[in-house]
Write a protein that holds these residues in place. Structure first.
Motif, PDB file in Angstrom:
ATOM      1  N   LEU A  48      83.986 107.273 131.066  1.00 14.02           N
ATOM      2  CA  LEU A  48      84.149 108.554 130.377  1.00 14.02           C
ATOM      3  C   LEU A  48      85.421 108.593 129.533  1.00 14.02           C
ATOM      4  N   PHE A  49      86.557 108.200 130.114  1.00 12.49           N
ATOM      5  CA  PHE A  49      87.830 108.237 129.378  1.00 12.49           C
ATOM      6  C   PHE A  49      87.780 107.317 128.167  1.00 12.49           C
ATOM      7  N   MET A  50      87.340 106.093 128.369  1.00 12.14           N
ATOM      8  CA  MET A  50      87.355 105.120 127.284  1.00 12.14           C
ATOM      9  C   MET A  50      86.276 105.415 126.248  1.00 12.14           C
ATOM     10  N   GLY A  51      85.131 105.897 126.687  1.00 13.68           N
ATOM     11  CA  GLY A  51      84.081 106.267 125.745  1.00 13.68           C
ATOM     12  C   GLY A  51      84.502 107.431 124.867  1.00 13.68           C
ATOM     13  N   LEU A  52      85.114 108.424 125.483  1.00  7.84           N
ATOM     14  CA  LEU A  52      85.621 109.561 124.726  1.00  7.84           C
ATOM     15  C   LEU A  52      86.714 109.108 123.751  1.00  7.84           C
ATOM     16  N   GLY A  53      87.569 108.203 124.194  1.00  6.47           N
ATOM     17  CA  GLY A  53      88.612 107.676 123.319  1.00  6.47           C
ATOM     18  C   GLY A  53      88.033 106.926 122.128  1.00  6.47           C
ATOM     19  N   LEU A  54      86.983 106.148 122.360  1.00  8.39           N
ATOM     20  CA  LEU A  54      86.331 105.422 121.270  1.00  8.39           C
ATOM     21  C   LEU A  54      85.718 106.401 120.274  1.00  8.39           C
ATOM     22  N   TYR A  55      85.105 107.454 120.785  1.00  6.79           N
ATOM     23  CA  TYR A  55      84.520 108.474 119.922  1.00  6.79           C
ATOM     24  C   TYR A  55      85.600 109.141 119.049  1.00  6.79           C
ATOM     25  N   VAL A  56      86.706 109.528 119.665  1.00  6.04           N
ATOM     26  CA  VAL A  56      87.801 110.168 118.920  1.00  6.04           C
ATOM     27  C   VAL A  56      88.371 109.207 117.878  1.00  6.04           C
ATOM     28  N   LEU A  57      88.513 107.956 118.254  1.00  7.02           N
ATOM     29  CA  LEU A  57      89.062 106.967 117.334  1.00  7.02           C
ATOM     30  C   LEU A  57      88.133 106.744 116.136  1.00  7.02           C
ATOM     31  N   GLN A  58      86.837 106.693 116.378  1.00 10.94           N
ATOM     32  CA  GLN A  58      85.892 106.502 115.279  1.00 10.94           C
ATOM     33  C   GLN A  58      85.881 107.708 114.339  1.00 10.94           C
ATOM     34  N   ARG A  59      85.963 108.917 114.897  1.00 14.56           N
ATOM     35  CA  ARG A  59      86.012 110.121 114.055  1.00 14.56           C
ATOM     36  C   ARG A  59      87.305 110.155 113.238  1.00 14.56           C
ATOM     37  N   THR A  60      88.405 109.720 113.842  1.00 19.16           N
ATOM     38  CA  THR A  60      89.674 109.666 113.111  1.00 19.16           C
ATOM     39  C   THR A  60      89.584 108.650 111.977  1.00 19.16           C
ATOM     40  N   ALA A  61      88.954 107.518 112.239  1.00 18.90           N
ATOM     41  CA  ALA A  61      88.832 106.479 111.207  1.00 18.90           C
ATOM     42  C   ALA A  61      88.048 106.987 110.005  1.00 18.90           C
ATOM     43  N   LYS A  62      87.064 107.828 110.250  1.00 18.42           N
ATOM     44  CA  LYS A  62      86.252 108.342 109.146  1.00 18.42           C
ATOM     45  C   LYS A  62      86.937 109.482 108.394  1.00 18.42           C
ATOM     46  N   SER A  63      87.595 110.371 109.124  1.00 18.38           N
ATOM     47  CA  SER A  63      88.177 111.536 108.465  1.00 18.38           C
ATOM     48  C   SER A  63      89.619 111.315 108.007  1.00 18.38           C
ATOM     49  N   LEU A  64      90.393 110.563 108.750  1.00 17.71           N
ATOM     50  CA  LEU A  64      91.796 110.313 108.400  1.00 17.71           C
ATOM     51  C   LEU A  64      92.104 108.819 108.505  1.00 17.71           C
ATOM     52  N   PRO A  65      91.577 107.998 107.605  1.00 13.57           N
ATOM     53  CA  PRO A  65      91.747 106.552 107.742  1.00 13.57           C
ATOM     54  C   PRO A  65      93.204 106.080 107.704  1.00 13.57           C
ATOM     55  N   HIS A  66      94.064 106.837 107.048  1.00 15.85           N
ATOM     56  CA  HIS A  66      95.477 106.440 106.974  1.00 15.85           C
ATOM     57  C   HIS A  66      96.180 106.594 108.328  1.00 15.85           C
ATOM     58  N   LEU A  67      95.601 107.354 109.253  1.00 17.18           N
ATOM     59  CA  LEU A  67      96.191 107.533 110.591  1.00 17.18           C
ATOM     60  C   LEU A  67      95.528 106.670 111.655  1.00 17.18           C
ATOM     61  N   PHE A  68      94.594 105.817 111.257  1.00 18.08           N
ATOM     62  CA  PHE A  68      93.791 105.071 112.219  1.00 18.08           C
ATOM     63  C   PHE A  68      94.630 104.220 113.169  1.00 18.08           C
ATOM     64  N   GLN A  69      95.533 103.410 112.646  1.00 19.86           N
ATOM     65  CA  GLN A  69      96.316 102.519 113.494  1.00 19.86           C
ATOM     66  C   GLN A  69      97.234 103.305 114.427  1.00 19.86           C
TER      67      GLN A  69
END
Length: 148
Positions: A48-69
């Motif tokens: 649950l923790f890691m899956g949710l983290g992956l989801y948040v990270l993917q959404r960040t990559a799409k909406s705010l790519p400059h903040l991805f790293q």
């Protein structure tokens, strides 16, 4: 979730669940029923923790790519901190064996991180968007609009 994201999730979650099942069997043999319960609960928490983290990270990559790293680093630090807090909160519980819980939590977290890293490395994700204005021959961009 796009196909690459779902594939990465499956490539990390399924082996983590398998590692959790092995840990539940080992914990059940070593620490009895409470050990198996602790291992199963730890596996669920990690997925649950890691899956949710992956989801948040993917959404960040799409909406705010400059903040991805930066978001990725902050997210992993927050996940590890939350897992540590979760372990500390259930340190003296009688619902399950805390040692089985802690070792399974650590093992499945490491499995998830290793396999998510492997999945990202093997994924064929474009890092440059192909230019849609280039003709099929690749010589010059097609002219669109009115020219005088």
């Amino acid at each position: 979730m796009p196909s690459n994201d779902a594939r990465i999730l499956l490539q990390a979650a399924l082996p983590t669940a398998a590692a959790g099942a092995v840990a539940a069997v080992v914990s059940g043999v070593v620490a009895g029923g409470k050990g198996a319960i602790g291992a199963v609960l730890a596996t669920i928490v990690v997925i649950l923790f890691m899956g949710l983290g992956l989801y948040v990270l993917q959404r960040t990559a799409k909406s705010l790519p400059h903040l991805f790293q930066a978001m990725g680093l902050m997210l992993y630090a927050a996940q590890i901190l939350l897992l540590f807090i979760f372990m500390a909160a259930f340190k003296n519980t009688t619902l399950f064996n805390p040692r089985a819980f802690a070792f399974t939590l650590l093992a499945t977290t490491l499995v998830w991180i290793a396999l998510q890293t492997r999945a990202h490395m093997k994924a064929k994700i474009l890092y440059v968007e192909p230019d849609s204005g280039v003709s099929s021959k690749g010589d010059k961009p097609e002219k669109t609009g009115h020219s005088s």
